[in-house]
Design an enzyme around this catalytic site. Structure first.
Site, PDB file in Angstrom:
ATOM      1  N   ARG A  84     140.781 -22.624   0.086  1.00 47.57           N
ATOM      2  CA  ARG A  84     141.843 -22.775  -0.099  1.00 47.57           C
ATOM      3  C   ARG A  84     142.700 -21.649  -0.506  1.00 47.57           C
ATOM      4  O   ARG A  84     142.960 -21.528  -1.830  1.00 47.57           O
ATOM      5  CB  ARG A  84     142.121 -23.872  -1.179  1.00 47.57           C
ATOM      6  CG  ARG A  84     141.271 -25.206  -0.423  1.00 47.57           C
ATOM      7  CD  ARG A  84     141.635 -26.326  -1.348  1.00 47.57           C
ATOM      8  NE  ARG A  84     142.793 -27.011  -1.211  1.00 47.57           N
ATOM      9  CZ  ARG A  84     143.415 -27.993  -1.923  1.00 47.57           C
ATOM     10  NH1 ARG A  84     142.368 -28.573  -2.728  1.00 47.57           N
ATOM     11  NH2 ARG A  84     144.457 -28.426  -1.807  1.00 47.57           N
ATOM     12  N   CYS A 101     140.073 -29.419  -6.139  1.00 46.65           N
ATOM     13  CA  CYS A 101     138.821 -30.293  -5.340  1.00 46.65           C
ATOM     14  C   CYS A 101     138.392 -28.882  -4.362  1.00 46.65           C
ATOM     15  O   CYS A 101     139.191 -28.068  -3.835  1.00 46.65           O
ATOM     16  CB  CYS A 101     139.381 -31.176  -4.645  1.00 46.65           C
ATOM     17  SG  CYS A 101     140.093 -32.616  -5.391  1.00 46.65           S
TER      18      CYS A 101
END
Ligand code: EPZ
Length: 421
Positions: A122, A117
């Site tokens: 990240r 997601c």
């Protein structure tokens, strides 16, 4: 054409919902099985799309995989060392657990950069730092990581941030390394303990999981075994919030209440009535003059970042101004714009949201931008006047097993259909 999940709001929910196995344990447990020399039986596996994606990767490695409802049998006895570069790797970020597991097993691994997601940047720098500390040489070309070590030697690793993924991935690489590995400032999430429990049953020597210092003594061999996955505390928390939002009397079964302490205390602070009864929680609806609260997301056992999104929806109904501060994912606020489309009054600041309540929510067509945004929109749809259509429903299906069935069993009116883009 695109699929939507459509929910008619305002229907009172009653009955019992059973929580499935923890997604965030499952997506690490399945890659971890490749470390064994024999078959592994895992029970309590949630029927979510991430499991099917991981099974595809296991089969690419020539593992035998049999999925039978909530049971998955994995036999890595005849697996082959094959680069993981198919599209299946991109289906979920947690594919990166094959890095640690295959490095731990073969001292070598080739894997495409994982998907996942959008929750802001990240990185996986802490994972890679741990692998290098154990002796791996890492190169990166055309979206693909190449890791190789002559030997994996146990060492001291300090995590700059108590990363869940890095803690698990380094543990997977270290269980067969030579000597002792100490992971300091380790994450303490229950899912990490669950993975360590499986590894220990396989023959690994691990101490201190659940604290911020984990010690691993490398072993030569890891064997087949069986394991039952812990319940999903984030799914459970989501259904606690759903029950508070739209329930009259809802029983949520198969819960470890200790894993939900931070959410339970916040819901009680808001004035939600509930009873903890063994491995179930009963939530009583009715009076909804909830008080506003302050939320700051923290690493476990603090307030879970995954639950701030669905709780935000409930806070749109609190009588006053609430605030949410993110310290884990500073951009995890895409649900707010969608909730505002339904009538919420939320403003955003620097890694914070301010929620003014109560506001009437009205059904609309909204977009699930990520898994827990989808959860937040389901909560809103159950409370809103009229029908809400949630697009990108595949995000929700990644983390919530049979959500339509579970909601319909509670009395919700839920359907799915195609709409033109
Ligand atoms: C796990 O993600 C969960 N996913 C997430 O759940 C959860 O939100 C998160 O832990 C925090 O609890 C799975 O377990 C599959 P982190 P993970 O590494 O491991 C930074 C859901 O909705 N970081 O603890 O990726 C990172 O950018 C998902 O189920 C680095 O800087 O989380 C983030 O800001 C969403 N470098 C913070 O640490 C790294 O090498 C937390 O990340 C790794 C992480």
């Amino acid at each position: 054409m695109a699929e939507v999940i459509a929910i008619e709001g305002g229907r009172p929910l009653n009955g019992t919902v059973r929580i499935s196995g923890a997604k965030n344990a499952t997506v690490a447990l399945i890659p971890a099985t490749v470390l064994a020399d024999g078959p592994i039986d895992i029970y309590g596996v949630p029927e979510i799309s991430d499991v099917r994606a991981l099974a595809t990767l296991l089969r690419e490695l020539n593992c035998e995989v049999i999925i039978d409802g909530e049971n998955i049998k994995i036999d890595p006895s005849h697996m082959k060392e094959i680069p993981l570069t198919s599209d299946a790797v991109n289906k979920l970020r947690a594919s990166y657990y094959f890095m640690g597991a295959l490095l731990g097993k073969y001292k070598r691994v080739t894997i495409k950069m994982p998907g996942g997601c959008y929750l802001g940047p990240r990185p996986i720098d802490l994972h890679l730092k741990g692998f290098e500390a154990l002796g791996a040489k890492i190169t990166y070309e055309d979206d693909t990581y190449y890791l190789e070590a002559d030997e994996l030697i146990g060492t001291q690793i300090y995590l700059d941030f108590a990363s869940v993924g890095a803690t698990i991935n380094i543990m997977l690489a270290a269980v067969k390394a030579k000597g002792k590995t100490v992971i300091e400032n380790a994450a303490k999430e229950p899912e990490i303990i669950d993975v360590a429990n499986l590894l220990t049953k396989m023959g690994a020597k691990i101490r201190g999981v659940g604290t911020d210092t984990i010690t691993i003594e490398g072993v030569e061999k890891l064997s087949g075994t069986f394991h039952e996955i812990i319940p999903d505390r984030i799914e459970a928390g989501t259904y606690l919030i759903i029950a508070a939002a739209a329930g009259e009397k809802v029983v949520i079964q198969n819960i470890i209440p200790q894993h939900l302490e931070s959410l339970i205390s916040k819901l009680k602070e808001m004035g939600v009535h509930m009873d903890v009864v063994g491995d179930s929680i009963v939530v009583y609806g009715g009076v909804k003059n909830w008080k506003p609260v302050e939320i700051t997301t923290q690493i476990y056992p603090g307030f879970a970042t995954d639950l701030q999104q669905p709780l935000t929806t409930l806070l749109t109904q609190a009588h006053g101004v609430s605030h949410v501060k993110e310290t884990i994912y500073i951009e995890r606020f895409k649900h707010c714009e969608q909730l505002n489309k339904m009538g919420a009054s939320i403003t955003l600041g620097d890694a914070t949201s301010t929620i003014n309540g109560p506001t009437d929510l009205v059904g609309a067509r909204v977009e699930a931008t990520d898994l827990r945004c989808g959860a937040a929109l389901v909560v809103a749809a159950l409370m809103a006047k009229g029908v809400t259509e949630i697009t990108n429903v595949y995000h929700i299906d990644r983390g919530y097993e049979n959500i339509d069935h579970k909601l319909i069993t509670l009395g919700a009116r839920v359907s799915r259909y195609e709409i033109s883009e």
